[in-house]
Design an enzyme around this catalytic site. Structure first.
Site, PDB file in Angstrom:
ATOM      1  N   LYS A   1       0.804  -1.223   0.000  1.00  0.00           N
ATOM      2  CA  LYS A   1       0.000   0.000   0.000  1.00  0.00           C
ATOM      3  C   LYS A   1       0.836   1.271   0.000  1.00  0.00           C
ATOM      4  O   LYS A   1       0.301   2.357  -0.185  1.00  0.00           O
ATOM      5  CB  LYS A   1      -1.069   0.010   1.088  1.00  0.00           C
ATOM      6  CG  LYS A   1      -0.658  -0.373   2.450  1.00  0.00           C
ATOM      7  CD  LYS A   1      -1.872  -0.241   3.388  1.00  0.00           C
ATOM      8  CE  LYS A   1      -1.509  -0.704   4.764  1.00  0.00           C
ATOM      9  NZ  LYS A   1      -2.405  -1.671   5.352  1.00  0.00           N
ATOM     10  N   ARG A   2       2.139   1.127   0.158  1.00  0.00           N
ATOM     11  CA  ARG A   2       2.978   2.320  -0.003  1.00  0.00           C
ATOM     12  C   ARG A   2       3.001   2.784  -1.465  1.00  0.00           C
ATOM     13  O   ARG A   2       3.276   3.935  -1.759  1.00  0.00           O
ATOM     14  CB  ARG A   2       4.421   2.023   0.437  1.00  0.00           C
ATOM     15  CG  ARG A   2       4.592   1.938   1.940  1.00  0.00           C
ATOM     16  CD  ARG A   2       6.037   1.727   2.314  1.00  0.00           C
ATOM     17  NE  ARG A   2       6.541   0.463   1.766  1.00  0.00           N
ATOM     18  CZ  ARG A   2       7.541   0.352   0.909  1.00  0.00           C
ATOM     19  NH1 ARG A   2       8.177   1.418   0.488  1.00  0.00           N
ATOM     20  NH2 ARG A   2       7.924  -0.836   0.475  1.00  0.00           N
TER      21      ARG A   2
END
Ligand code: GLU
Ligand code: ZN
Length: 476
Positions: free
Chosen positions: A248-249
């Site tokens: 999710k970065r």
């Protein structure tokens, strides 16, 4: 024999799009071959697993349209499908391995192992620590905590033919005596997955390449139990644009996020199927085409890089094209997004009439709901800039005249409305330019919309006349 495939998520969050890709490949093969697609919940890790997460994963499957033949909610002949309910099976199997001398209890404490690790590090900083087999031949059974380890053969190699990566040979000397069961009795992944894949009669295990290192251990277990291993296929990874494991970065990675952002499910499936699979240079696929054409021969070894822009383009294609998403489905799918804007009780007929005018441009259902808003909000939200610019004193008279001219038009259709408007304008010595924008703002509240007469046709007589009248008031 019809193939039996499975997807085995660990329920510690949402459905990752990489996981969805793996599930999709399994599902496509099951559907094409008339086989069975099993969902198995790998929830032995009580601390990290939650029922909420199971629910979220099942919801994501439903939304994607990937149905499962056996698993949670539907049951099946090989249940239970939650590993937490299968512990007895793992326990018995472990006992059997110990009894047959293929596994053993290891009483080494964490401190002892840490010390051995430190000593090795001092001697050779680069060497990887391998459990030295201290308890292999131990015969006593002290009343102390223990883990159960597999007695990995010291000689030979463990080989298998991967359907994607070909022959993979792992020397047994390179494998340590891996842990099967933790001190607290918790069965580790390799043990539980092997037992379940066997007990559930899985014929082909297809999963992401990051599990390829587990496969030799699982094959060792099959052999130790005297079972025939299934076939294996490892799939290339979905990586970030920089080549890291996608997380999710880098981007939204949960299927639910794409649903909430207004992507169509088939747009998601179409984008992710291309991670590891292709059919010539075809970009856009219907589900039917995927089911017909999927094959393991076309799965390639190279990892793919996630490209947000490409994803959006593929998703848009599925929204735009009537052949990919028929109008009734579009209407059904956009409805929740209208509801989010407070537009409930949207009449189906007007919704279906309005969609063709906006679907060419709306890139997501979020956009679509925005673009459809004024058809269902009465009065429409008014863009103040548009109002100031176009609803002028001069426009007031035009809007009033137009309203009266259109009041009795029959039939209430775009062509008739256009003809009548032109006739009225000519008689007044006006051109469309003199009043079209004012009419648009009156009807939609905005300075941009689909063609004016189409908007009128969708709005219907009553709404059109009322909005022109209101526009007259606002302008006057
Ligand atoms: N629960 C494992 C995971 O989510 C399953 C791996 C497998 O398919 O064997 O990674
Ligand atoms: Zn030990």
């Amino acid at each position: 024999m019809k193939p039996r495939l499975r997807f085995a998520p660990s329920p510690s969050g949402y459905l990752h799009i990489g996981g969805a890709r793996t599930a999709l490949f399994n599902w496509l093969w099951a559907r094409q071959q008339g086989g069975t697609f099993v969902l198995r919940v790998e929830d032995t890790d009580q601390e990290r697993s939650s029922l909420e997460s199971v629910r979220a994963i099942l919801d994501a499957f439903r939304w994607l349209g990937l149905d499962w033949d056996e698993g949670p909610e539907v049951g099946g002949p090989y249940g239970p499908y939650f590993q937490s309910e299968r512990k007895e099976l793992y326990r018995e199997a472990t006992e059997r391995l110990i009894r047959e001398g293929k596994a053993y209890r290891c009483y080494c404490t964490k401190e002892e192992l840490d010390r051995a690790r430190e000593e090795l590090k001092a001697k050779n900083p680069k060497a990887a620590f391998v459990y030295p087999g201290t308890c292999r031949e131990r015969r006593d059974e002290p009343d102390l905590p223990f883990v159960v380890r597999f007695k990995t053969p010291r000689e030979g190699s463990t080989d298998f033919v991967d359907r994607v990566f070909g022959t993979i040979r792992t020397p047994n000397a390179a494998q340590q005596d891996f842990v099967l069961v933790r001190t607290d009795g918790y069965p580790l992944y390799n043990l539980a997955a092997t037992i379940d894949d066997h007990e559930m009669n899985i014929t082909l295990v297809a999963r992401a390449r990051d599990h390829i290192g587990n496969t030799p251990q699982q094959i060792l277990l099959y052999r130790a139990f005297g079972w025939e291993p299934p076939e294996f296929a490892h799939l290339p990874m979905m990586l970030s644009p920089k080549g890291e494991k996608l997380s999710k970065r880098h981007a939204s990675v949960s299927v639910q996020d794409y649903r909430d952002r207004g992507y169509p499910p088939m747009g998601v499936l179409n984008y992710i199927v291309r991670f590891g699979w292709s059919l010539g240079d075809q970009e856009i696929f219907s589900l039917k085409e995927l089911i017909e054409n999927f094959s393991w021969d076309r799965v390639n070894k190279s990892d793919g890089k996630f490209d947000e822009k490409k994803f959006a383009d593929v998703a848009f294609e599925h929204l735009k094209r009537e052949d990919l998403m028929p109008l009734p489905e579009y209407a059904e799918r956009v409805r929740p997004f209208l509801e989010k804007r407070g537009l409930t009780n949207v009449p189906e007929e007007r919704l279906r009439a309005a969609i063709p005018g906006i679907r060419e441009r709306a890139r997501t259902f979020v956009d679509a709901a925005h673009d459809l808003d004024y058809y269902f909000r009465d009065p429409p939200e008014l863009d103040e800039k548009a109002r100031a610019k176009f609803l002028t004193r001069e426009a007031a008279a035009h809007l009033a005249g137009l309203r009266d001219a259109l009041a009795g038009v029959e039939p209430w259709e775009a062509a008739a409305l256009e003809a009548k408007t032109k006739e009225w304008a000519e008689a007044k010595g006006l051109t469309m330019k003199d009043f079209a924008q004012a009419a648009r703002v009156a009807l939609t509240g905005r300075s941009a919309s689909p063609p004016l007469f189409e908007v009128m046709a969708v709005l219907g007589r009553e709404q059109t006349l009322a909005r022109l009248a209101r526009g007259t008031e606002l302008a006057g």
